[in-house]
Design an enzyme around this catalytic site. Structure first.
Site, PDB file in Angstrom:
ATOM      1  CG  ASP A 219      -0.342   0.034   2.523  1.00  0.00           C
ATOM      2  OD1 ASP A 219       0.899  -0.068   2.598  1.00  0.00           O
ATOM      3  OD2 ASP A 219      -1.062   0.181   3.525  1.00  0.00           O
ATOM      4  CB  SER A 220       4.596   1.682  -0.052  1.00  0.00           C
ATOM      5  OG  SER A 220       4.804   0.494  -0.792  1.00  0.00           O
TER       6      SER A 220
ATOM      7  CG  ASP B  24       0.270  -4.037   2.087  1.00  0.00           C
ATOM      8  OD1 ASP B  24      -0.059  -4.716   3.074  1.00  0.00           O
ATOM      9  OD2 ASP B  24       1.050  -3.064   2.148  1.00  0.00           O
TER      10      ASP B  24
ATOM     11  CE  LYS C 167       2.904  -5.800   3.967  1.00  0.00           C
ATOM     12  NZ  LYS C 167       2.358  -4.767   4.863  1.00  0.00           N
TER      13      LYS C 167
ATOM     14  CD  GLU D 218       0.377  -1.454   7.801  1.00  0.00           C
ATOM     15  OE1 GLU D 218       0.046  -0.661   8.701  1.00  0.00           O
ATOM     16  OE2 GLU D 218       0.953  -1.098   6.755  1.00  0.00           O
TER      17      GLU D 218
ATOM     18  CD  GLU E 192       7.678  -0.282   7.784  1.00  0.00           C
ATOM     19  OE1 GLU E 192       6.764  -1.024   7.351  1.00  0.00           O
ATOM     20  OE2 GLU E 192       7.864   0.886   7.394  1.00  0.00           O
TER      21      GLU E 192
END
Ligand code: KIV
Length: 287
Positions: free
Chosen positions: A34-35, A73, A103, A105, A172
Site C-alpha cells: 500500500d506504499s 497488501d 498481508k 498490518e 518494520e
C-alpha cells in the site's frame, strides 16, 4: 529457505514493468504494497488508498510476474471491521488480481482477521513494528520497540500472528538487537525492513531502492540507483532536442519511394483540390 539459512529477497512492485524487473532480478516475493499510495498515486500517506486502486495495481503486477510469490497488501479500512470483511477483501485480491497471499498490518484484532483469512484458504503475511496505516497512533513514522515494554509488545504480536498461522511476518523499523533476540522464537520467516540483518529476508520499496521516489527516505533505505535523476535527464534531453529541431532526425523518420512522392505532390497540386475553409457550422450536430 529459512531452514537452509538462505536469505529471502522481497521487493514491492506496482505495475507491469516493475513486476517484470522483479521477475528478471530473481526475487522470491513481490509485494504490491500500500506504499503505492505514496510512490505511484501521489497521496501523502498510505491511509487513503482503497481496494479498487490496490486491485488494479496488483492485477498489472500479476501480468508481469511468473515465478515470485505475489502478495497483495490489504489497505487501511479493508479488514478492520470484521472477519467477514477481511475474508471478502482478501478473496478479491486472489480472485480479481491473482495474488497468492495477502498481508495485513498489526497484531490485536488483525490476529483474528489473519486467522479467518487463513481458514478461508488464503495465506497471510503479518506486519509488526512500524505499521504505517496506524502511524499516528504509534507517534509517527519512527522506530518501534525501543523500550523493553514496546519490544515485548511487538514480540507478543509476532508470536500471536505466528500462532494464528501467518506464513511470514514483516518486522518494520525495529532495533536490530530486538529482532535478533526474537529470532530463536520465530518458526516462520521474518522479513525485515529496518529490522537488521538478523531477519530471514529483507524487503525494500522498489521506488526507494532505485531512487525513483523523490520524497523523504527512511533511515533504513539504501539507494542502489538514481533512476529519477536518469529519468529527468532523459526527458530534459528529449525536450531540448524537440525545441532545437534535432529530434526527430533521419534515424527516426519513415521514407517514401521518390516516384510515389512525386505522384502525391502532383495530386496535391491539382487545381480541383481547392479544399475550403473548415467551419464548425458544417458539422451535423444531429437532432
Ligand atoms: O506497503 C509496503 O510497501 C510495505 C512494505 C514496506 C513492507 O508494507
Amino acid at each position: 529457505m529459512k531452514r537452509a539459512g538462505t536469505k529471502i529477497v522481497m521487493v514491492t512492485a506496482y505495475d507491469h514493468p516493475s513486476a517484470q524487473v522483479a521477475e528478471e532480478a530473481g526475487v522470491e516475493i513481490v509485494l504490491v504494497g500500500d506504499s503505492a499510495a505514496m510512490t505511484v498515486l501521489g497521496y501523502d500517506s498510505t491511509v487513503p488508498v482503497g481496494m479498487d486502486e490496490m486491485l488494479m495495481l496488483a492485477a498489472a503486477v500479476r501480468r508481469g510476474l511468473k515465478t515470485p510469490l505475489l502478495v497483495g497488501d490489504m489497505p487501511f479500512g479493508s479488514y478492520e471491521q470484521s472477519n467477514e470483511q477481511a475474508v471478502a477483501n482478501a478473496q478479491r485480491f486472489v480472485k480479481e488480481a491473482g495474488c497468492d497471499a495477502v498481508k495485513l498490518e498489526r497484531g490485536g484484532a488483525s490476529v483474528d482477521r489473519s486467522r479467518a483469512i487463513i481458514r478461508a484458504g488464503i495465506p497471510v503475511m503479518g506486519h509488526v513494528g512500524l505499521t504505517p496505516q496506524t502511524a499516528t497512533a504509534l507517534g509517527g513514522y519512527k522506530a518501534q520497540g525501543k523500550t523493553a515494554g514496546r519490544a515485548s509488545q511487538i514480540a507478543e504480536e509476532a508470536l500471536a500472528l505466528q500462532a494464528a498461522g501467518c506464513f511470514a511476518i514483516v518486522f518494520e523499523a525495529v532495533p536490530a538487537a530486538v529482532t535478533e533476540a526474537l529470532m530463536p522464537k520465530m518458526e516462520v520467516p521474518v522479513i525485515g525492513i529496518g529490522a537488521g540483518a538478523g531477519a530471514d529476508g529483507q524487503v525494500l520499496v522498489f521506488h526507494d531502492l532505485l531512487g525513483i521516489f523523490g520524497g523523504h527516505a527512511a533511515k533504513f533505505v539504501k539507494r542502489y540507483a538514481d533512476i529519477r535523476g536518469e529519468m529527468v535527464e532523459g526527458v530534459s534531453a528529449y525536450a531540448d532536442e524537440v525545441r532545437s529541431g534535432a529530434f526527430p532526425g533521419n534515424d527516426h523518420i519513415y521514407s517514401i519511394d521518390p516516384a510515389e512522392l512525386a505522384e502525391f505532390r502532383a495530386w496535391l497540386a491539382q487545381e480541383s483540390l481547392a479544399g475550403g475553409t473548415f467551419s464548425h457550422a458544417d458539422w451535423d450536430w444531429g437532432p
